[in-house]
Design an enzyme around this catalytic site. Sequence first.
Site, short mmCIF file in Angstrom:
data_model
loop_
_atom_site.label_atom_id
_atom_site.label_comp_id
_atom_site.label_asym_id
_atom_site.label_seq_id
_atom_site.Cartn_x
_atom_site.Cartn_y
_atom_site.Cartn_z
N LYS A 37 -24.86 -38.35 -17.25
CA LYS A 37 -26.09 -38.02 -18.08
C LYS A 37 -25.53 -38.07 -19.61
O LYS A 37 -24.72 -37.25 -19.81
CB LYS A 37 -26.70 -36.75 -17.87
C1 5RP Z 1 -29.92 -28.25 -19.44
C2 5RP Z 1 -29.67 -29.73 -18.94
C3 5RP Z 1 -30.96 -30.46 -19.05
O1 5RP Z 1 -31.16 -30.83 -17.58
C4 5RP Z 1 -30.86 -31.93 -19.96
O2 5RP Z 1 -30.63 -31.32 -21.07
C5 5RP Z 1 -32.02 -32.64 -19.85
O3 5RP Z 1 -33.27 -31.99 -20.01
P1 5RP Z 1 -34.02 -32.23 -21.38
O4 5RP Z 1 -34.46 -33.60 -21.24
O5 5RP Z 1 -35.28 -31.11 -21.89
O6 5RP Z 1 -33.11 -32.34 -22.73
O7 5RP Z 1 -28.62 -30.11 -19.06
O8 5RP Z 1 -28.96 -27.75 -19.73
#
Ligand code: 5RP
Length: 271
Positions: A173
């Site tokens: 991710k």
């Molecule tokens: C929190 C995360 C989140 O899962 C990630 O940032 C995705 O969420 P957003 O779309 O709100 O950024 O890793 O630490």
Amino acid sequence: MDWGMSNRMSRMIKSDGKTVMLACDHGYFMGPTRKLEVPRRTIEPLVPYADTIAVTRGVLRTSIDPKWDVPILLRVSGGVSILKEDLSDEEITASVKDAVRLNVSAVALSIFVGTAHEKQTLVNLSKLVDEGEEYGMPVMAITAVGKELEKRDARYLSLASRIAAEIGAHIVKTYYCENFHKVAEGTPVPVVVAGGPKMNTDEDVLNLVYNAMQEGAIGVDMGRNIWQSDYPVAMIKAIRAIVHENATVKEALDVLRENKSVAQLSAASKN
Ligand code: 5RP
């Protein structure tokens, strides 16, 4: 890939090879984030539209009904809070054994490339992959940037995402950025994008999702831009239209508008 690992991956990544993951794991360092103050209240209406839900084990055990048929991505790194300047000092906070006990579909941890704790977080990843391989548990690596949001460019994200894949992450991710195709091309495992802080307009969110898909992402793992929206169900449906139905941004905006109207009518009929 062994059967268990493959089965878990295919629960999260649908038969079209794409996924809409709903990220609800922010509390692990941000506490009761706006509109996620009561996790179950935020999450429950979105469950029918999420291909996977990302949470910590605390929220899983307290706020997710075991009868809901939705794959879980379990956040297993942490150890810091938003009060610290440096958010990179993370350790593994839940075991793969507990993840198996919870019957989750994957575990997720952050890596902080280029920070004071780069090595620690990369070694965390390698240990988690070793354990994950043993139990058939996929590992998602998250290329975290902490408070340094300006780090989100193709050069940095390509480096961090590639390192994650080289260490053995099964899915990465990262963030969308200009020239995102370079990040996706250089990462030999599926890549999903986070949304980051809430954007100014709905169109900005849908543009990000559309561009990420065009440039090689297999989907999103998005939180704030969905559940901080005034119409979270309408927003996740619009995102699904892009990810799973190849909708354009204009078509997705139509989906959003139609579903906003439905939500407004239903709210009016209750008053
Ligand atoms: C929190 C995360 C989140 O899962 C990630 O940032 C995705 O969420 P957003 O779309 O709100 O950024 O890793 O630490």
